[in-house]
Design a protein around this motif. Structure first.
Motif, PDB file in Angstrom:
ATOM      1  N   UNK A 183      38.038  15.114   3.849  1.00 39.14           N
ATOM      2  CA  UNK A 183      38.067  13.700   3.487  1.00 39.14           C
ATOM      3  C   UNK A 183      36.758  13.383   2.769  1.00 39.14           C
ATOM      4  N   UNK A 184      36.829  12.642   1.673  1.00 41.70           N
ATOM      5  CA  UNK A 184      35.648  12.353   0.857  1.00 41.70           C
ATOM      6  C   UNK A 184      35.426  10.847   0.754  1.00 41.70           C
ATOM      7  N   UNK A 185      34.168  10.434   0.694  1.00 43.66           N
ATOM      8  CA  UNK A 185      33.874   9.041   0.345  1.00 43.66           C
ATOM      9  C   UNK A 185      33.459   9.003  -1.125  1.00 43.66           C
ATOM     10  N   UNK A 186      33.948   7.999  -1.832  1.00 40.30           N
ATOM     11  CA  UNK A 186      33.670   7.867  -3.266  1.00 40.30           C
ATOM     12  C   UNK A 186      33.032   6.511  -3.523  1.00 40.30           C
ATOM     13  N   UNK A 187      31.939   6.515  -4.271  1.00 40.74           N
ATOM     14  CA  UNK A 187      31.165   5.290  -4.477  1.00 40.74           C
ATOM     15  C   UNK A 187      31.052   4.911  -5.956  1.00 40.74           C
ATOM     16  N   UNK A 188      31.949   5.417  -6.766  1.00 41.28           N
ATOM     17  CA  UNK A 188      31.928   5.066  -8.183  1.00 41.28           C
ATOM     18  C   UNK A 188      31.454   6.215  -9.050  1.00 41.28           C
ATOM     19  N   UNK A 189      31.451   5.976 -10.344  1.00 41.02           N
ATOM     20  CA  UNK A 189      31.073   6.994 -11.321  1.00 41.02           C
ATOM     21  C   UNK A 189      29.625   7.432 -11.156  1.00 41.02           C
ATOM     22  N   UNK A 190      29.369   8.671 -11.490  1.00 44.62           N
ATOM     23  CA  UNK A 190      28.007   9.194 -11.477  1.00 44.62           C
ATOM     24  C   UNK A 190      27.254   8.618 -12.667  1.00 44.62           C
ATOM     25  N   UNK A 191      26.117   7.990 -12.405  1.00 44.87           N
ATOM     26  CA  UNK A 191      25.260   7.445 -13.455  1.00 44.87           C
ATOM     27  C   UNK A 191      23.994   8.296 -13.521  1.00 44.87           C
ATOM     28  N   UNK A 192      23.812   8.987 -14.625  1.00 45.34           N
ATOM     29  CA  UNK A 192      22.695   9.919 -14.760  1.00 45.34           C
ATOM     30  C   UNK A 192      21.357   9.186 -14.754  1.00 45.34           C
ATOM     31  N   UNK A 193      20.397   9.636 -13.932  1.00 49.04           N
ATOM     32  CA  UNK A 193      19.090   8.978 -13.859  1.00 49.04           C
ATOM     33  C   UNK A 193      18.147   9.360 -14.994  1.00 49.04           C
ATOM     34  N   UNK A 194      18.463  10.438 -15.721  1.00 52.68           N
ATOM     35  CA  UNK A 194      17.593  10.888 -16.817  1.00 52.68           C
ATOM     36  C   UNK A 194      18.435  11.181 -18.060  1.00 52.68           C
ATOM     37  N   UNK A 195      17.759  11.250 -19.217  1.00 51.88           N
ATOM     38  CA  UNK A 195      18.471  11.534 -20.466  1.00 51.88           C
ATOM     39  C   UNK A 195      19.122  12.903 -20.431  1.00 51.88           C
ATOM     40  N   UNK A 196      18.443  13.867 -19.835  1.00 52.38           N
ATOM     41  CA  UNK A 196      18.987  15.213 -19.756  1.00 52.38           C
ATOM     42  C   UNK A 196      20.289  15.269 -18.981  1.00 52.38           C
ATOM     43  N   UNK A 197      20.337  14.538 -17.876  1.00 54.38           N
ATOM     44  CA  UNK A 197      21.536  14.559 -17.046  1.00 54.38           C
ATOM     45  C   UNK A 197      22.676  13.742 -17.635  1.00 54.38           C
ATOM     46  N   UNK A 198      22.357  12.868 -18.588  1.00 55.65           N
ATOM     47  CA  UNK A 198      23.425  12.109 -19.240  1.00 55.65           C
ATOM     48  C   UNK A 198      24.368  13.028 -20.013  1.00 55.65           C
ATOM     49  N   UNK A 199      23.845  14.163 -20.433  1.00 56.66           N
ATOM     50  CA  UNK A 199      24.660  15.117 -21.193  1.00 56.66           C
ATOM     51  C   UNK A 199      25.751  15.745 -20.327  1.00 56.66           C
ATOM     52  N   UNK A 200      25.521  15.789 -19.018  1.00 57.12           N
ATOM     53  CA  UNK A 200      26.491  16.427 -18.129  1.00 57.12           C
ATOM     54  C   UNK A 200      27.188  15.428 -17.210  1.00 57.12           C
ATOM     55  N   UNK A 201      26.890  14.143 -17.371  1.00 55.48           N
ATOM     56  CA  UNK A 201      27.486  13.128 -16.492  1.00 55.48           C
ATOM     57  C   UNK A 201      29.010  13.157 -16.556  1.00 55.48           C
TER      58      UNK A 201
END
Length: 209
Positions: A110-128
């Motif tokens: 069972x999983x809890x879901x809290x919405x879309x992943x929002x990347x905290x850095x520019x680098x991680x935005x590429x893989x969001x």
């Protein structure tokens, strides 16, 4: 019923608050036994005091590339023999499904879901986008149930193909407003603005102000 409550890394956000809330579930239902564990990368800087205060077990690893958590978590699952594994955030279902696949574990997830992943850095935005896609696929094909905190996410997951019978909305609880007013000890003509959020730019607090 025994529940193994699992989170990857602790933080100050809503996901960790949700994890702690469910860790205390046995306090209100004597038929439930909750065993809570945090997979804890030691190179991450955050306040670990809430984990200690709430009796949360920790699986300590050096960093995110230290995969010793697989063996440690597998051993814990086999020791506790839970009826359900409850996991949180983006990493939760990835962690649990990895252990289930590699170690032949057949316990419902069972999983809890809290919405879309929002990347905290520019680098991680590429893989969001990849993060969000992987998360949705795990919910669609591997999770037995997905617990959401609001209806907007329900509509998103339905649109992404997650079956409706897997999705359950459980809203976050807050104390009665009259109790909050008493605690603040302010006069009745003062305008009050309530904010349930961590202090982070991604929350758009400046627009509220």
């Amino acid at each position: 019923m025994k529940i193994l409550n699992v989170i990857w890394k602790f933080s100050t956000g809503g996901i960790s608050k949700c994890f702690l809330t469910y860790a205390a579930l046995a306090d209100v239902d004597e038929k439930i036994d909750v065993v809570s564990v945090c997979i804890d990368p030691q190179n991450c800087v955050y306040d670990r005091k809430p984990l200690a205060d709430n009796g949360i077990q920790r699986i300590e690893i050096k960093n995110s590339l230290d995969f010793s958590w697989i063996r440690q978590l597998t051993n814990l699952i086999r020791k506790e023999e839970p009826d359900v594994i409850f996991c949180h955030g983006f990493n939760g279902p990835v962690v649990i499904q990895t252990v289930k696949s590699l170690c032949g574990i057949r316990i419902p997830m069972v999983c809890s879901y809290h919405g879309l992943y929002h990347a905290p850095t520019k680098g991680k935005r590429l893989v969001a986008h990849i993060y969000n896609k992987v998360q949705t696929m795990l919910y669609k094909y591997k999770a037995d149930k997905v617990i959401l905190v609001e209806n907007y996410s329900r509509q998103y997951l339905l649109g992404a193909g997650v079956p409706a019978d897997k999705i359950v909305v459980v809203h976050n609880g807050i104390p009665p407003l009259q109790d909050i007013h008493k605690e603040q000890n302010t006069s009745s003509d003062v305008i009050r603005i309530g904010l349930a959020s961590r202090m982070d730019s991604v929350k758009g607090i400046e627009y509220l102000l």
